[in-house]
Scaffold this motif. Structure first.
Motif, PDB file in Angstrom:
ATOM      1  N   HIS A   1      68.499 -20.776  -7.692  1.00  0.00           N
ATOM      2  CA  HIS A   1      69.357 -19.761  -7.086  1.00  0.00           C
ATOM      3  C   HIS A   1      68.635 -18.777  -6.163  1.00  0.00           C
ATOM      4  O   HIS A   1      69.299 -18.082  -5.388  1.00  0.00           O
ATOM      5  N   PHE A   2      67.305 -18.694  -6.234  1.00  0.00           N
ATOM      6  CA  PHE A   2      66.633 -17.608  -5.527  1.00  0.00           C
ATOM      7  C   PHE A   2      65.442 -18.056  -4.676  1.00  0.00           C
ATOM      8  O   PHE A   2      64.595 -17.238  -4.345  1.00  0.00           O
ATOM      9  N   THR A   3      65.363 -19.320  -4.330  1.00  0.00           N
ATOM     10  CA  THR A   3      64.256 -19.785  -3.490  1.00  0.00           C
ATOM     11  C   THR A   3      64.787 -20.620  -2.325  1.00  0.00           C
ATOM     12  O   THR A   3      65.890 -21.174  -2.392  1.00  0.00           O
ATOM     13  N   PRO A   4      64.002 -20.734  -1.252  1.00  0.00           N
ATOM     14  CA  PRO A   4      64.396 -21.621  -0.150  1.00  0.00           C
ATOM     15  C   PRO A   4      64.589 -23.065  -0.615  1.00  0.00           C
ATOM     16  O   PRO A   4      65.469 -23.762  -0.097  1.00  0.00           O
TER      17      PRO A   4
ATOM     18  N   LYS B   1      69.090 -31.778   7.334  1.00  0.00           N
ATOM     19  CA  LYS B   1      67.953 -32.208   8.152  1.00  0.00           C
ATOM     20  C   LYS B   1      67.862 -31.395   9.433  1.00  0.00           C
ATOM     21  O   LYS B   1      66.780 -30.952   9.841  1.00  0.00           O
ATOM     22  N   PHE B   2      69.001 -31.177  10.086  1.00  0.00           N
ATOM     23  CA  PHE B   2      69.001 -30.386  11.320  1.00  0.00           C
ATOM     24  C   PHE B   2      68.632 -28.924  11.050  1.00  0.00           C
ATOM     25  O   PHE B   2      68.187 -28.223  11.954  1.00  0.00           O
ATOM     26  N   SER B   3      68.818 -28.490   9.797  1.00  0.00           N
ATOM     27  CA  SER B   3      68.466 -27.116   9.430  1.00  0.00           C
ATOM     28  C   SER B   3      67.006 -26.982   9.020  1.00  0.00           C
ATOM     29  O   SER B   3      66.560 -25.892   8.665  1.00  0.00           O
ATOM     30  N   GLY B   4      66.283 -28.093   9.020  1.00  0.00           N
ATOM     31  CA  GLY B   4      64.868 -28.047   8.686  1.00  0.00           C
ATOM     32  C   GLY B   4      64.537 -28.378   7.252  1.00  0.00           C
ATOM     33  O   GLY B   4      63.379 -28.231   6.832  1.00  0.00           O
ATOM     34  N   VAL B   5      65.515 -28.828   6.473  1.00  0.00           N
ATOM     35  CA  VAL B   5      65.270 -29.192   5.075  1.00  0.00           C
ATOM     36  C   VAL B   5      64.718 -30.612   5.014  1.00  0.00           C
ATOM     37  O   VAL B   5      65.270 -31.520   5.651  1.00  0.00           O
ATOM     38  N   ASN B   6      63.642 -30.803   4.275  1.00  0.00           N
ATOM     39  CA  ASN B   6      63.102 -32.138   4.057  1.00  0.00           C
ATOM     40  C   ASN B   6      63.912 -32.795   2.938  1.00  0.00           C
ATOM     41  O   ASN B   6      63.631 -32.605   1.749  1.00  0.00           O
TER      42      ASN B   6
END
Length: 348
Positions: free
Chosen positions: A198-201, A217-222
Motif C-alpha cells: 500500500h505504501f511503496t512504488p 509498461k508505458f508508465s515505466g513499471v517492469n
C-alpha cells in the motif's frame, strides 16, 4: 462515452461522497462487520465458543492461511494466481522432516526448506513471466509436481521426531494470554506486506499491472519483474507456512497442507481482491480469513460436518463475487451522466 470518460465519472462520483462513506461503505468493512457479527452471535449461542482455548486453537489452525494470504493478495492483484502454494507448503514440510531425520539441525533444515520455497516460486515466476505461460496452467502443473516430489521423498511414512523446543514454541502462548506465539511473526510479516503493498512504488506497480499490463509498461513499471517477485514471495511464505505446519502437528508427511491453496484463494477473493486484478486491500483479506475460521470453528462446535461447512464457505464466496459485480455495475450506472448532462458537456 469513452472508457476514460466513464472512469473519470466514477472517480468524481466517489470523491463526491463524504469521507466516512468512502472509508466505511466498502466491501472490506462489510467483511469486518460480518466477522464481528459472527463472533458476537457465536459467543452468545454456541456453547464453548467464547473460551480462551477456542480462540487459541482458532488462531493456531488458521495461521498457515493467514501467512499465505499475504503474498497471494499481491499475486492476485497482478491478475495472476498461484495454485501451488499448498503443495509447496507440503514439500517444505517434507524437506524439513527428511533433513532432520538424517541428522541435520532443525535450523539448517528449516533454512533449506525456505530456500526450496524460493526456488519453487522462481520456477513459477520464470514460466509465467519469461516463457509467457498462463499462471493458472503453470501452477496447476507445479501443484502436481511439488506434491509428487513430496510424496516421493517420504512415501506413506511420516517423520515425527523434532526438537521439543521448536514444537513447543509453535504451540506456545504469549505470557499471561491465550494468544499463540505464532501471532508475533505473522504481525511482522503483516507490517512488511502492508507497507510493500500500500505504501511503496512497487505496490503501486502491482495495482497498475493488474489494471492493465500494457498501460503499466508505458508508465515505466517492469511488469515481468513485478510478477516474478510476487511469485517468489508466494513460494517463500508458503514454505514458511509448511515449516510451521510441521511443528504445529509434529509431523512431516507428503500430504501435509493438502487443499490449503483453496482456503487461501477463497479468503483472498472474499476479502475483496478482484479475480481480474487491480483491486484489493490487505485488511479485508485478513478479516475474511478470520471470518472463515471463526465460522468453521463455531459450526464444528455445533456438530456440523465438514462437507456442510465447505458448502457454506463456498456460498459466501459466490455471493461475495456476484455481489461485487452487481455493486460495480450499479456504481457505473449511477455515476453515468444523463443525456442532458452529456449534451451540455459536448456543447461546452
Amino acid at each position: 462515452m469513452t472508457t476514460a470518460t466513464q472512469t473519470t465519472s466514477i472517480v468524481q462520483f466517489d470523491y463526491a461522497r463524504p469521507l466516512w462513506r468512502r472509508v466505511l461503505a466498502t466491501r472490506e468493512f462489510a467483511i469486518i462487520g460480518l466477522l464481528v457479527l459472527v463472533l458476537v452471535v457465536a459467543s452468545l449461542t454456541v456453547q464453548g465458543f467464547a473460551q480462551p482455548l477456542t480462540y487459541n486453537y482458532l488462531l493456531l489452525d488458521i495461521a498457515p492461511v493467514l501467512f499465505i494470504a499475504l503474498p497471494m493478495t499481491l499475486v492476485m492483484t497482478t491478475g495472476e494466481i498461484d495454485l501451488s502454494v499448498g503443495s509447496m507448503a507440503g514439500l517444505a514440510s517434507v524437506t524439513t522432516g527428511v533433513l532432520v531425520q538424517s541428522g541435520a539441525p532443525f535450523e539448517i533444515a528449516a533454512l533449506v526448506a525456505l530456500t526450496v520455497g524460493v526456488v519453487g516460486g522462481s520456477v513459477n515466476g520464470y514460466l509465467v513471466t519469461v516463457v509467457g505461460l498462463p499462471s493458472l496452467a503453470v501452477t496447476i502443473g507445479t501443484l502436481a509436481l511439488f506434491r509428487g516430489i513430496a510424496v516421493g521423498m517420504l512415501g506413506t511414512t511420516a517423520v515425527t521426531e523434532f526438537p521439543e523446543f521448536w514444537t513447543a514454541l509453535a504451540k506456545a502462548k504469549l505470557a499471561g494470554t491465550s494468544i499463540p506465539w505464532i501471532v508475533i511473526p505473522f504481525l511482522v510479516l503483516l507490517v512488511i506486506f502492508v507497507v510493500l503493498y500500500h505504501f511503496t512504488p512497487f505496490g503501486r506497480g502491482i495495482f497498475a499491472v493488474g489494471l492493465s499490463s500494457d498501460a503499466a509498461k508505458f508508465s515505466g513499471v517492469n511488469v515481468e519483474r513485478t510478477k516474478f517477485i510476487v511469485f517468489v514471495l508466494a513460494g517463500f511464505v508458503a514454505a514458511l507456512a509448511g515449516v510451521y505446519y510441521t511443528l504445529r502437528y509434529s509431523s512431516a508427511r507428503g500430504d501435509n497442507a493438502t487443499g490449503l491453496e483453496l482456503q487461501v484463494i477463497a479468503a483472498v477473493v472474499l476479502g475483496g481482491v478482484s479475480v481480474f486484478g487491480g483491486r484489493g486491500k490487505i485488511h479485508g483479506v485478513i478479516a475474511a480469513v478470520l471470518l472463515i475460521g471463526a465460522l468453521s470453528s463455531a459450526l464444528r462446535l455445533e456438530g456440523i460436518s465438514s462437507a456442510i461447512i465447505n458448502i457454506i464457505t463456498g456460498g459466501l464466496l459466490i455471493i461475495s463475487v456476484v455481489g461485487a459485480s452487481v455493486f460495480a455495475w450499479a456504481k457505473t450506472r449511477r455515476s453515468a451522466p444523463t443525456p442532458a448532462r452529456a449534451a451540455a458537456a459536448s456543447s461546452s
